[in-house]
Design an enzyme around this catalytic site. Sequence first.
Site, PDB file in Angstrom:
ATOM      1  CE1 TYR A  97      -3.748  -2.186   0.353  1.00 27.00           C
ATOM      2  CE2 TYR A  97      -3.320  -3.210   2.761  1.00 27.00           C
ATOM      3  CZ  TYR A  97      -3.665  -3.282   1.349  1.00 27.00           C
ATOM      4  OH  TYR A  97      -4.625  -3.757   1.186  1.00 27.00           O
TER       5      TYR A  97
ATOM      6  CG  MET B 130      -5.653  -6.051   9.660  1.00 28.84           C
ATOM      7  SD  MET B 130      -7.434  -5.595   8.705  1.00 28.84           S
ATOM      8  CE  MET B 130      -7.943  -4.225   8.910  1.00 28.84           C
TER       9      MET B 130
END
Length: 392
Positions: free
Chosen positions: A282, A330
């Site tokens: 990301y 995550m």
Amino acid sequence: MADTADCASYLEINASHLRHNLSIFRTMTSGRLGVVLKANAYGHGLVEVLKVVHSEVDIIFVISPVDAQKIRSEEVRLGLSRKRVLVIGAVSLDEAIELSLNDVEVTIGDLGWLSNLTKAKSPLKGKKIVSHVHIDTGLSREGFLPERIPSQLSFLKTFNDVFEIRGAFSHFANTEDVTEQAYALEQLASFERGISQLNQLLAPEHNLERHFAASAASLVLPPARYDILRVGISLYGLWPSAETKLSAKIVLGEPPKLKPVLTWKVGSQIIKQVPAGTFVGYGCTHRCEQDSTIAVFPVGYFDGYPRLLSSRSHVLIRGRRCPVIGRVMMNHIVVDVSGLGLVDLATPLLAVLMGSDGKESVSAEQLGTWASTINYEIVARLGEHLERRVVE
Ligand SMILES: *Cc1c(COP(=O)(O)O)cnc(C)c1O
């Protein structure tokens, strides 16, 4: 792709290291040895650690009543005798009664129960609330200031059919961050004042069990050892701080060799070759400068691998350091494994996220430093869902 069941991250809990660390603290006291199993045993697993240490300790400290009841039910399940357990955190009066019926000791650290005490006697069924008074000597968290003890705790006399006062304790504010113990010595003096106030209040029949020392004071401040040690972080083989280790060298001559108990491992989910210029993760914060071999591991900040480790940490694979590239996600991290040379893309790689592999190690302290925090937070945040395997 590997079967996800094979590659999920897991913790190895080294039982002999736990026993080794306990033996160090056994030599530091002629009194009782207590261990702190709060926060899921500092992330190591309450049930797993309990099984190993139960027979070796005199008393167990937890914060929450739920943990205390879990210890009682594990004892039944495993056919063990009841060990002394003290809840050092705040509990409601109803919880205190429930705990007392299960022979768990509780802490009086504030005046929360005072208005309800007349209702306590009958549900106790003839038992008493075996209690320890928390004295606030300078942390300004729970507890009573010594000079307020005569007035604030006079209810202990009124309700002596409800309470059995077994002990008194306090907690240090500043033993870990320093190599001199000036503030701790003030706290010790304050504790002595509190104990004498309490003895006067409860006179004549009392012989209070006194406890004060967590890991750091147990190691470096012998006068704080009193009747019970409350060893937390160092049971797990970790130093409270670099300063404590330095102080231990000064106070004890040779610092004891604590052995870290936990190793965190994960198998790779995917290994692939990517061309120079490839972005990873990301935010496209990492770009491979050359043709690279990268491995994706199914572990992320949900599991307790801090996002602050993004592009900062390394993992150990085949005893070698391999950098985490791009952002910690995550449930995933990506590692550059080009340094390993030729790898079979179809055979998962095993990475050590925390612990040792060959001559290399990644300590909880190191992860804490990279993530701008301390080893305590690194281990305490390890996901409760992670599998914990006890090894010898
Ligand atoms: C957490 C805690 C301890 C243990 O502290 P460590 O530094 O982990 O050894 C002891 N006493 C109290 C009251 C605590 O909250």
